[in-house]
Each structure stands twice: as structure tokens, then as C-alpha cells.
Design an enzyme around this catalytic site. Structure first.
Site, short mmCIF file in Angstrom:
data_model
loop_
_atom_site.label_atom_id
_atom_site.label_comp_id
_atom_site.label_asym_id
_atom_site.label_seq_id
_atom_site.Cartn_x
_atom_site.Cartn_y
_atom_site.Cartn_z
CB SER A 221 -7.21 27.59 -13.15
OG SER A 221 -8.24 28.15 -12.35
CE1 TYR B 39 -10.25 23.68 -14.49
CE2 TYR B 39 -10.43 25.13 -12.58
CZ TYR B 39 -10.16 24.94 -13.92
OH TYR B 39 -9.78 26.03 -14.70
#
Length: 258
Positions: free
Chosen positions: A142, A153
């Protein structure tokens, strides 16, 4: 196109979204695909691929555990005799909020969801690829390694990037390429498999919208990508056209490098 003719490809998180798109396209391009997920929706996707003339199997498993990853690779190798490509697609933010509002269990849940399935699957597939001195691992990371309201995250996906670089270095002499894409925000149908069973509070909705605005404003193109715009770079890196690319994390985020 037949980029994946005679290739056996394992795609994790294949029940919906980017993973589903990757699995469907690989089958369309002649590959045999194993769709791994913990949702039975993967069985429906595999059945649709097979009905359309493609070669697909589904395997339900929990890839947050090493046993789940090991069972998946044994299944794929048993069904098709080998594994040529692994696409590690499991992951995704569960909560969006400033770090001081995460509790211990939530931080661990984010790391477990977005780092460990990639680690477990890479470990589980390596013996199969080493035996054949050939293979490709594509990790879906990501660009949110620099973003707001999702620090755990971001840390997990930073781990995926480090895993990609280090394993590529280690595995190159064994005939294995390891690469990754780093998607930005992506327009997708609402998930039918909720990451968080609890509905967001009004404050969490505000934090979520802050993340959306930061994501879109950080890109040069000022928009989210489509699923197809994320699928194609994954397929390129998985294919023989990328045979001299390894250790690379390709940002697919409209110019936002994360």
C-alpha cells in the site's frame, strides 16, 4: 492474451475486489488459479470461472495463521503439481483513527491482518518454488505507509515492503523473483465481508473521511483508482514480461509515493 498459459497461480484474498479481479484475469489468460479466502464467496467466483471454461479451484482458509498458509500451498501443489506464482493480496485497514485511540488488541489485529498473511504465505510457498528453481511472489502492499489515521496499518505495509526487498535479495539465487505493488485509494464495490463487525461511530466516520480526503489530495490525479488499474500492474509483475524485475515495490497511486 495468454500471459499465464500453463501457469499455476495462487491468489489470496480472492473472494472480492483486487484479488477477485486478478484471479479472473489470470484464468481468462490461460492460467490455472487457486482462489484462497476465508469467505465462501471464493467458491462462487471459482465456479463462475470454471463455468466460463477457465481452470480454477477455491480453498477456504485463515491466512492469519501459518497452518492456513501451509495447507493452502499443499492443496495448490496437490491439485496442479506445482505453484508458479503467488499473489499475496490479503490485508486492509480495519479501523481509521489517530494512533492514541487504538487499543492494544486493535493494533495487534491490524498487524496480524496486513503483514502476517504475506509472511506466512511467502514462507509456505518457498519450498515448492525452490524445488523447481523457479517462481514469482507478488505482494500487494500500500502507499499508505505515509498517511493519517491508520498508523498500525502503515506499519504492517511497511513490513510488507521490507519483506519484499529482503526476500528478493535472498531468493534471487534460487530462481525466485519477489516484487510488490503499492496501491493507492481504490474505488470498489462495498465489501460484502466486513473487516470490522462493529458499525463505525460518528467520530470514526469523520476520521474515515479525513483519510479519504488526504488520499485523494495526495495524488497527482486527484482521484481514486479503479480495480482494473490495480489489477494490471500486478499481472505485469507476475508475468514473464517482468523477468528482470525483482525487489521492486511499484507505486500504483496516481503519483503519490506514500
Amino acid at each position: 492474451m495468454s500471459r499465464f498459459a500453463d501457469k499455476v497461480v495462487v491468489v489470496t484474498g480472492a473472494a472480492q475486489g483486487i484479488g477477485e479481479g486478478v484471479a479472473r484475469t489470470i484464468a481468462f489468460e490461460g492460467g490455472s488459479v487457486v482462489l484462497a479466502d476465508r469467505s465462501a464467496l471464493a467458491e462462487d467466483v471459482a465456479a463462475e470461472i470454471t463455468a466460463a471454461g477457465g481452470s480454477a479451484r477455491s480453498f477456504l482458509c485463515d491466512l492469519e495463521t501459518y497452518r492456513g498458509a501451509e495447507d493452502l500451498m499443499q492443496f495448490a501443489a496437490g491439485e496442479f503439481g506445482r505453484i508458479d506464482v503467488l499473489v499475496n493480496n490479503v490485508g486492509g485497514t480495519i479501523w481509521r483513527k489517530p494512533l492514541e485511540f487504538y487499543d492494544e488488541s486493535q493494533i495487534l489485529a491490524e498487524i496480524t491482518r496486513s503483514l502476517m498473511p504475506t509472511m506466512w504465505c511467502a514462507r509456505a510457498v518457498l519450498p515448492h518454488m525452490i524445488d523447481r528453481a523457479s517462481g514469482v511472489i507478488v505482494n500487494v502492499s500500500s502507499n499508505a505507509t505515509r498517511s493519517i489515521n491508520r498508523v498500525p496499518y502503515a506499519a504492517a505495509k511497511g513490513g510488507v515492503n521490507a519483506l519484499t526487498a529482503s526476500l528478493a535479495f535472498e531468493a534471487a539465487s534460487k530462481g525466485i523473483r519477489v516484487v510488490a505493488t503499492a496501491p493507492g485509494g481504490t474505488e470498489a464495490p462495498r465489501s460484502t465481508i466486513p473487516r470490522n463487525p462493529e458499525p463505525p461511530s460518528p467520530q470514526e466516520e469523520v476520521w474515515h473521511q479525513q483519510t479519504v480526503e488526504q488520499s485523494t489530495q495526495s495524488t497527482f490525479l486527484k482521484r481514486y483508482s479503479t480495480i482494473d488499474e490495480q489489477v494490471e500492474p500486478i499481472l505485469f509483475l507476475a508475468s514473464d514480461a517482468a523477468s528482470y524485475i525483482t525487489g521492486t515495490v511499484l507505486e500504483v497511486a496516481g503519483g503519490d509515493r506514500g
